[in-house]
Design an enzyme around this catalytic site. Structure first.
Site, PDB file in Angstrom:
ATOM      1  N   ASP A 103       0.821  -1.202   0.000  1.00  0.00           N
ATOM      2  CA  ASP A 103       0.000   0.000   0.000  1.00  0.00           C
ATOM      3  C   ASP A 103       0.858   1.256   0.000  1.00  0.00           C
ATOM      4  O   ASP A 103       0.872   2.035   0.958  1.00  0.00           O
ATOM      5  CB  ASP A 103      -0.979  -0.003   1.177  1.00  0.00           C
ATOM      6  CG  ASP A 103      -2.382  -0.303   0.684  1.00  0.00           C
ATOM      7  OD1 ASP A 103      -2.703   0.136  -0.429  1.00  0.00           O
ATOM      8  OD2 ASP A 103      -3.140  -0.968   1.406  1.00  0.00           O
ATOM      9  N   GLU A 152      -2.280   0.425  -5.370  1.00  0.00           N
ATOM     10  CA  GLU A 152      -3.683   0.843  -5.518  1.00  0.00           C
ATOM     11  C   GLU A 152      -3.909   2.297  -5.094  1.00  0.00           C
ATOM     12  O   GLU A 152      -4.875   2.930  -5.503  1.00  0.00           O
ATOM     13  CB  GLU A 152      -4.620  -0.087  -4.745  1.00  0.00           C
ATOM     14  CG  GLU A 152      -4.524   0.059  -3.245  1.00  0.00           C
ATOM     15  CD  GLU A 152      -5.688  -0.605  -2.542  1.00  0.00           C
ATOM     16  OE1 GLU A 152      -6.746  -0.744  -3.153  1.00  0.00           O
ATOM     17  OE2 GLU A 152      -5.515  -0.976  -1.374  1.00  0.00           O
ATOM     18  N   ASN A 153      -3.009   2.818  -4.259  1.00  0.00           N
ATOM     19  CA  ASN A 153      -3.152   4.209  -3.819  1.00  0.00           C
ATOM     20  C   ASN A 153      -1.968   5.072  -4.220  1.00  0.00           C
ATOM     21  O   ASN A 153      -1.755   6.141  -3.651  1.00  0.00           O
ATOM     22  CB  ASN A 153      -3.277   4.237  -2.284  1.00  0.00           C
ATOM     23  CG  ASN A 153      -4.495   3.484  -1.788  1.00  0.00           C
ATOM     24  OD1 ASN A 153      -5.616   3.788  -2.178  1.00  0.00           O
ATOM     25  ND2 ASN A 153      -4.289   2.487  -0.960  1.00  0.00           N
ATOM     26  N   ASN A 158      -8.817  -1.524  -4.936  1.00  0.00           N
ATOM     27  CA  ASN A 158      -9.925  -0.562  -4.880  1.00  0.00           C
ATOM     28  C   ASN A 158      -9.942   0.432  -6.031  1.00  0.00           C
ATOM     29  O   ASN A 158     -10.985   0.726  -6.600  1.00  0.00           O
ATOM     30  CB  ASN A 158      -9.879   0.251  -3.586  1.00  0.00           C
ATOM     31  CG  ASN A 158     -10.125  -0.592  -2.377  1.00  0.00           C
ATOM     32  OD1 ASN A 158      -9.462  -1.604  -2.233  1.00  0.00           O
ATOM     33  ND2 ASN A 158     -11.039  -0.201  -1.539  1.00  0.00           N
ATOM     34  N   HIS A 159      -8.772   0.951  -6.328  1.00  0.00           N
ATOM     35  CA  HIS A 159      -8.733   1.992  -7.347  1.00  0.00           C
ATOM     36  C   HIS A 159      -8.079   1.483  -8.626  1.00  0.00           C
ATOM     37  O   HIS A 159      -7.434   2.231  -9.351  1.00  0.00           O
ATOM     38  CB  HIS A 159      -7.986   3.206  -6.801  1.00  0.00           C
ATOM     39  CG  HIS A 159      -8.544   3.689  -5.504  1.00  0.00           C
ATOM     40  ND1 HIS A 159      -9.841   4.142  -5.385  1.00  0.00           N
ATOM     41  CD2 HIS A 159      -8.016   3.760  -4.261  1.00  0.00           C
ATOM     42  CE1 HIS A 159     -10.057   4.476  -4.119  1.00  0.00           C
ATOM     43  NE2 HIS A 159      -8.970   4.247  -3.426  1.00  0.00           N
ATOM     44  N   HIS A 198      -6.454  -9.383  -0.973  1.00  0.00           N
ATOM     45  CA  HIS A 198      -6.887  -8.038  -0.623  1.00  0.00           C
ATOM     46  C   HIS A 198      -8.270  -8.129   0.014  1.00  0.00           C
ATOM     47  O   HIS A 198      -9.273  -8.311  -0.671  1.00  0.00           O
ATOM     48  CB  HIS A 198      -6.930  -7.205  -1.904  1.00  0.00           C
ATOM     49  CG  HIS A 198      -6.807  -5.749  -1.649  1.00  0.00           C
ATOM     50  ND1 HIS A 198      -5.648  -5.161  -1.252  1.00  0.00           N
ATOM     51  CD2 HIS A 198      -7.718  -4.755  -1.727  1.00  0.00           C
ATOM     52  CE1 HIS A 198      -5.832  -3.866  -1.113  1.00  0.00           C
ATOM     53  NE2 HIS A 198      -7.087  -3.590  -1.377  1.00  0.00           N
TER      54      HIS A 198
HETATM   55 FE   LIG Z   1      -7.639  -1.617  -0.609  1.00  0.00          FE
END
Ligand SMILES: [Fe+2]
Length: 269
Positions: A9, A40-41, A68-69, A158
């Site tokens: 992350d 993802e971030n 998520n993204h 995840h």
């Molecule tokens: Fe996530």
């Protein structure tokens, strides 16, 4: 012996500063053969643009995972993530309709030093709030075709709950080499090797700001939790001190995990 360094992350612009600052020290300490991270971030807290993915490649990362993204920057990265040399993968258990294929590659085969490693990214079912294909069934389908072809299989799970992490790790015990959980951004203190030589940890944690909520500034997060109205958009993430680098170091021999160790470095201010 295969040595892995896995960082998780990597959040917002802080990642550039922290990864570049700490990576030389980590490489010296662990001499990893393979490096994996999550993106993802990575670009302003939402997905990753090609420029940032390639910066990670230049730093010798072999594979980046998502969720998520995943598709927040498709205008920028769709061609790259569909290409065969992409180091960026997306989760394997989206519903992949033949007429509406999901962009990106769902696995990465890393071939280096005469070894062949498979990295799989899976999404959990519990409390994630998305309709996805069952991760237990999906990973079985993948393994039915692939296990004998690889020196090691790494699963990035995840998910939200610790229970689902333990359940999948036990389910895959003896079938893959390593199952590590991600998504909560908080490192757990439960890394261990199961009876069948598969290693697990519930959550690796993040590379971001120690004093933050998911890597974001508190003025972005507190109003949402205080009101449960999602109108307080996240403030642009800026460099926030001190930085935190979470990850794991893993050693694998003859397809067996013989060592798993947490990495947790906090920047001195
Ligand atoms: Fe996530």
């Amino acid at each position: 012996m295969l040595k892995f360094l896995i960082l998780w992350d990597i959040f917002g612009r802080n990642w550039r500063r922290l990864v570049k600052k700490f990576l030389p020290e980590l490489k010296k300490q662990y001499s990893p053969d393979f490096m994996i991270a999550n993106s993802e971030n990575m670009t302003s807290g939402r997905g990753a643009v090609v420029k940032h993915i390639l910066e990670m490649k230049e730093l010798w990362f072999d594979c980046l995972t998502w969720w998520n993204h995943s598709f927040a920057n498709l205008n920028d990265n769709e061609t790259y993530i569909n290409s065969s040399d992409s180091i960026q993968i997306r989760p394997a258990n989206y519903f992949d309709h033949p007429e509406y294929p999901v962009p990106g590659k769902w696995y990465k085969i890393i071939e280096k030093n005469w070894k062949k490693i498979l990295v799989i990214n899976l999404l959990g079912n519990s409390f994630m709030g998305w309709h996805i294909y069952n991760p237990f069934m999906k990973v079985d389908e993948i393994l039915a075709e692939t296990w004998n072809n690889f020196d090691s299989i790494i699963v990035d799970f995840h998910r939200e709950t610790t229970a689902e992490s333990y359940a999948l790790s036990e389910y895959l015990s003896g079938k893959v080499t390593l199952v590590y959980g991600t998504h909560t951004h908080v490192q757990t203190n439960d890394e261990h090797i199961l009876s069948s030589w598969t290693a697990m940890i519930t959550d690796i944690g993040m590379v971001g700001s120690l004093h933050s909520s998911l890597g974001q500034k508190f003025e972005s997060r507190i109003p949402n939790f205080a009101t449960w109205i999602n109108i307080f958009s996240a403030k642009n993430e800026v460099d926030m001190w001190p930085g935190l680098v979470n990850g794991i170091y893993v050693e694998i021999e003859d397809r067996k995990c013989i060592k798993i160790e947490k990495v947790r470095l906090i920047e001195k201010v």
